[in-house]
Scaffold this active site. Structure first.
Site, PDB file in Angstrom:
ATOM      1  N   LYS A  81     -15.228  -4.904  12.176  1.00  0.00           N
ATOM      2  CA  LYS A  81     -14.142  -4.294  11.409  1.00  0.00           C
ATOM      3  C   LYS A  81     -13.435  -5.358  10.580  1.00  0.00           C
ATOM      4  O   LYS A  81     -13.465  -6.543  10.910  1.00  0.00           O
ATOM      5  CB  LYS A  81     -13.137  -3.625  12.346  1.00  0.00           C
ATOM      6  CG  LYS A  81     -13.757  -2.550  13.243  1.00  0.00           C
ATOM      7  CD  LYS A  81     -14.168  -1.333  12.438  1.00  0.00           C
ATOM      8  CE  LYS A  81     -14.818  -0.279  13.312  1.00  0.00           C
ATOM      9  NZ  LYS A  81     -16.226  -0.547  13.604  1.00  0.00           N
ATOM     10  N   ASP A  82     -12.759  -4.889   9.538  1.00  0.00           N
ATOM     11  CA  ASP A  82     -12.032  -5.783   8.636  1.00  0.00           C
ATOM     12  C   ASP A  82     -11.031  -6.659   9.371  1.00  0.00           C
ATOM     13  O   ASP A  82     -10.476  -6.265  10.390  1.00  0.00           O
ATOM     14  CB  ASP A  82     -11.237  -4.962   7.610  1.00  0.00           C
ATOM     15  CG  ASP A  82     -12.022  -4.774   6.332  1.00  0.00           C
ATOM     16  OD1 ASP A  82     -13.155  -5.248   6.257  1.00  0.00           O
ATOM     17  OD2 ASP A  82     -11.488  -4.132   5.408  1.00  0.00           O
ATOM     18  N   LYS A  83     -10.770  -7.805   8.792  1.00  0.00           N
ATOM     19  CA  LYS A  83      -9.699  -8.663   9.307  1.00  0.00           C
ATOM     20  C   LYS A  83      -8.336  -8.110   8.904  1.00  0.00           C
ATOM     21  O   LYS A  83      -7.496  -7.842   9.750  1.00  0.00           O
ATOM     22  CB  LYS A  83      -9.858 -10.093   8.784  1.00  0.00           C
ATOM     23  CG  LYS A  83      -8.653 -10.973   9.111  1.00  0.00           C
ATOM     24  CD  LYS A  83      -8.826 -12.366   8.566  1.00  0.00           C
ATOM     25  CE  LYS A  83      -7.509 -13.119   8.561  1.00  0.00           C
ATOM     26  NZ  LYS A  83      -6.794 -13.106   9.832  1.00  0.00           N
ATOM     27  N   ASP A 126     -12.312  -2.594   5.622  1.00  0.00           N
ATOM     28  CA  ASP A 126     -12.433  -1.763   4.440  1.00  0.00           C
ATOM     29  C   ASP A 126     -13.808  -1.172   4.516  1.00  0.00           C
ATOM     30  O   ASP A 126     -14.018   0.023   4.462  1.00  0.00           O
ATOM     31  CB  ASP A 126     -12.268  -2.584   3.191  1.00  0.00           C
ATOM     32  CG  ASP A 126     -13.332  -2.340   2.198  1.00  0.00           C
ATOM     33  OD1 ASP A 126     -13.574  -1.169   1.927  1.00  0.00           O
ATOM     34  OD2 ASP A 126     -13.909  -3.276   1.710  1.00  0.00           O
TER      35      ASP A 126
END
Length: 699
Positions: free
Chosen positions: A331-333, A85
């Site tokens: 980066k987001d999971k 996000d």
């Protein structure tokens, strides 16, 4: 929702005892996680073992082939060991997402030498108990107002929608330093005359390959496979070593003498016994052509995995340390993300073979270069986001997206900056700045309400009861979490030197706490700035000239817009606004007992110099479309892997009963996409609110 949570607990217990085919188990995990509405809740749970939460498909018939315990462990390893996000590229923003309980470990001087067998246990061991209920998470989580997120750019009416109902609804492509969007569109290995030829694999017989494959997948009961060398020469043994490691990533080889003959022994790097036998002081030596760049750059496509977790698994299968990998941002999971990674002296051929044995990964677009990647050198991230079950009319959607494109959104630090448990990260940061180390220890280790892993609950209870760090550590199967690292430090340095014990936590993770406090203050001050002066530049605001901030003079106000205005994060080396908002910094920090004019700490690492951040961000390349659908399980975004495999998107229904907003936009580094989405929906993006919304939607 409660029914599904009940199923989650039941099936987790069943899977630890009932034999199931590997392919069935893998599909069960993957399908359920894709289709269930745990969305935001799951994205903020700790990174270790988060995938093993729930299932959708029924158990296979009793007649199905059985699986050995070792094979079950193999499946679990491939599911757990890997994982914006937030675009995730600022030096101080990439560690926040997972909150306090399971921050991904970064390479650190204090943590480079970890016991390998313990790591194996941490990844494979099943925790007992499941902590508090999902309702508790909703009850104790933060909401936006708690961290100063209170204002919007526009005054139009908002509408509701579900964010990250499926992780595939959130797709992130990195924008590299040349301004090019990073995509995965080529799985081929670059030709290299000096690389071992595919012909070397012919030295292995079909029987050898089958036994090695069974070993790699934990299908056989043996700890190793022995290969006889028919023509015993050093050159022949070297070729066999290369063939085994080239074809079967995760396996290591060694030469032994048995009954007067030399044999090649292959064993699994991830196995406990193998790890105990392998000596770190005896690494395998491979020649590297001088004409080839020392760094293999590749594109990493990952689904529902955190960047550091993904690198940890790649390093485990390649039997290298994680710190030989470099990247431009995390980066987001809970997303599908595509980014560039570089690794030192690992061939594209070895990396490519990982595609055969790792799930939710794809590696491609290989090239050799002479330089690594550096954190923060990217230009930003490109997002494709689907908001499902929206209630807004087409006109409302058009107004919202036009406003986002033309004006932008307030550049707040998003909710993942502040953790997800009952103890926000900024509270720990405040205690550090106060030099109150007993309070820091207490905030991290004390029992807390809300949803946590069962082993963390037991660890906290043991700590509260005994104050014995070694006893509390014994309750933790995952000792690389922040709690485990702090307890290690307390066991080493004692209760009278908590600051040194805290230093056992990797530096980036430690700094995350004080940066969280800076972000908390910045959010609150910016809300006050918008309230006082609105969306125009005024005298006394700050703008950047190069890297230096200067106040806007009365004669220059007309030359600037709100998009030029920056606000400082508090520190000893920044300028504050020259109007009444400058005093707001002092007032907010005074309430917390801190002096804004004294931001230097006794421990140099915790001294805050400050930085500047724009208060309004206008996304680039904004596009949107409204989709209708009948099945909430169908994907609405075409991924890179689906394009590579020529898998078409399911046809959407023109008369579907549900409506979704698909939006595309690009953001600069260290900017939170959820804050852009918040401006569109006019909704609270906190876990508490989104999980409540998803619970209603599921019902």
């Amino acid at each position: 929702m409660l029914r599904i949570l009940g199923l989650n607990l039941v099936f987790r217990k069943i899977f630890s005892h009932v034999p199931i085919k590997a392919c069935h188990l893998t599909n069960i995990w993957t399908n359920f996680e894709k289709n269930c509405c745990f969305c935001t809740f799951l994205s903020k749970m700790e990174v270790e073992e988060t995938n093993n939460v729930a299932i959708k498909r029924s158990l296979p018939d009793a007649g199905d082939e059985q699986i050995e315990p070792e094979q079950y462990k193999k499946i679990k390893l491939s599911e757990t060991g890997i994982s914006s996000d937030q675009s995730g590229t600022g030096k101080h923003t990439e560690i926040i997402e997972s909150g306090l309980q399971a921050l991904p470990s970064q390479p650190d001087e204090n943590n480079v030498k970890e016991d390998e067998e313990e790591i194996d246990t941490a990844v494979l061991e099943e925790d007992e108990g499941d902590g508090d209920s999902f309702a508790d998470m909703m009850k104790y989580g933060l909401v936006e107002e708690d961290v100063g997120i209170t204002k919007f750019v526009s005054s139009r009416q908002g509408f509701s929608g579900i964010l990250k109902e499926r992780y595939s609804d959130f797709v992130v492509h990195e924008i590299n330093k040349d301004g090019k969007i990073v995509v995965l569109d080529d799985l081929s290995v670059p030709a290299d005359e000096e690389e071992p030829s595919e012909d070397i694999f012919s030295v292995l017989t079909a029987q050898d390959k089958q036994r090695l494959e069974d070993l790699q997948q934990f299908k056989n009961k043996e700890d190793s496979v022995t290969i006889e060398v028919i023509e015993d020469t050093k050159e022949k043994r070297t070729v066999i070593h290369q063939a085994v490691k080239g074809l079967f990533p995760g396996l290591e080889t060694k030469t032994e003498e048995r009954e007067g003959k030399k044999v090649i022994v292959a064993y699994h790097v991830a196995g406990k016994t193998a790890l105990a036998k392998v000596k770190a002081a005896d690494p395998r030596k491979h020649s590297w052509p001088k004409s080839r760049g020392s760094y293999c750059h590749f594109v990493l496509y990952k689904e529902n995995k955190d960047t550091m977790d993904a690198i940890n698994v790649l390093s485990k299968y390649l039997r290298v340390k994680p710190n030989i990998f470099s990247y431009m941002g995390t980066k987001d999971k809970r997303a599908i993300t595509v980014q560039e990674i570089a690794v030192v002296k690992i061939t594209a051929q070895r990396l490519s073979h990982l595609n055969k044995c790792l799930m939710n990964f794809k590696l491609g677009n290989f090239s050799y270069k002479k330089y690594p990647l550096k954190l923060g050198e990217l230009q930003g991230n490109s997002f494709t986001v689907v908001l499902r079950n929206i209630t807004g009319s087409n006109q409302q959607v058009a107004q919202a997206m036009t406003s986002l494109r033309d004006i932008g959104f307030i550049n707040y630090y998003g909710m993942q900056r502040f953790g997800t448990t009952a103890v926000p990260t900024y509270q720990v940061g405040k205690a550090i700045l106060h030099n109150k180390w007993s309070e820091v220890m207490d905030l991290i280790l004390k029992p807390r309400p809300g949803a946590e892993r069962g082993y963390l609950v037991k660890c906290r209870e043991e700590w509260a009861k005994t104050k014995d760090p070694e006893a509390a550590l014994r309750k933790l199967p995952v000792k690389r979490c922040v709690e485990g690292q702090l307890l290690r430090g307390l066991a080493k340095y004692g209760m009278k030197n908590i600051a040194s014990a805290f230093g056992m936590i990797p530096r980036n993770n430690r700094l995350m706490y004080i940066h969280s406090y800076q972000s908390y203050v910045w959010n609150k001050v910016v809300s006050k700035r918008i309230e006082e002066y609105g969306l125009q530049a005024v005298q006394g605001d700050l703008v950047l000239k190069g890297v230096t901030a200067v106040p806007i003079e009365e004669s220059d106000v007309a030359k600037h817009t709100i998009h030029d205005v920056v606000m400082p994060l508090p520190g000893f080396d920044v300028l504050y606004p020259k109007h009444k908002i400058g005093k707001v910094y002092e007032e907010i920090m005074a309430v917390d007992g801190l002096d804004i004019n004294n931001m230097k700490h006794k421990i140099r690492d915790y001294s805050l110099s400050g930085a500047y951040r724009k208060i309004i961000i206008r996304p680039q390349n904004v596009n949107w479309e409204i989709l209708v659908y009948d099945d909430n399980k169908i994907p609405l975004v075409h991924t890179d892997v689906e394009k590579l495999e020529s898998i078409p998107l399911p046809e959407s229904s023109k008369d579907g009963k549900y409506k979704a907003l698909k939006m595309d936009f690009s953001l600069p580094p260290s900017t939170y996409a959820t804050m852009a989405i918040r401006e569109v929906l006019k909704m609270d993006t906190s876990i508490k609110n989104q999980t409540q919304l998803n619970t209603v939607w599921l019902r």
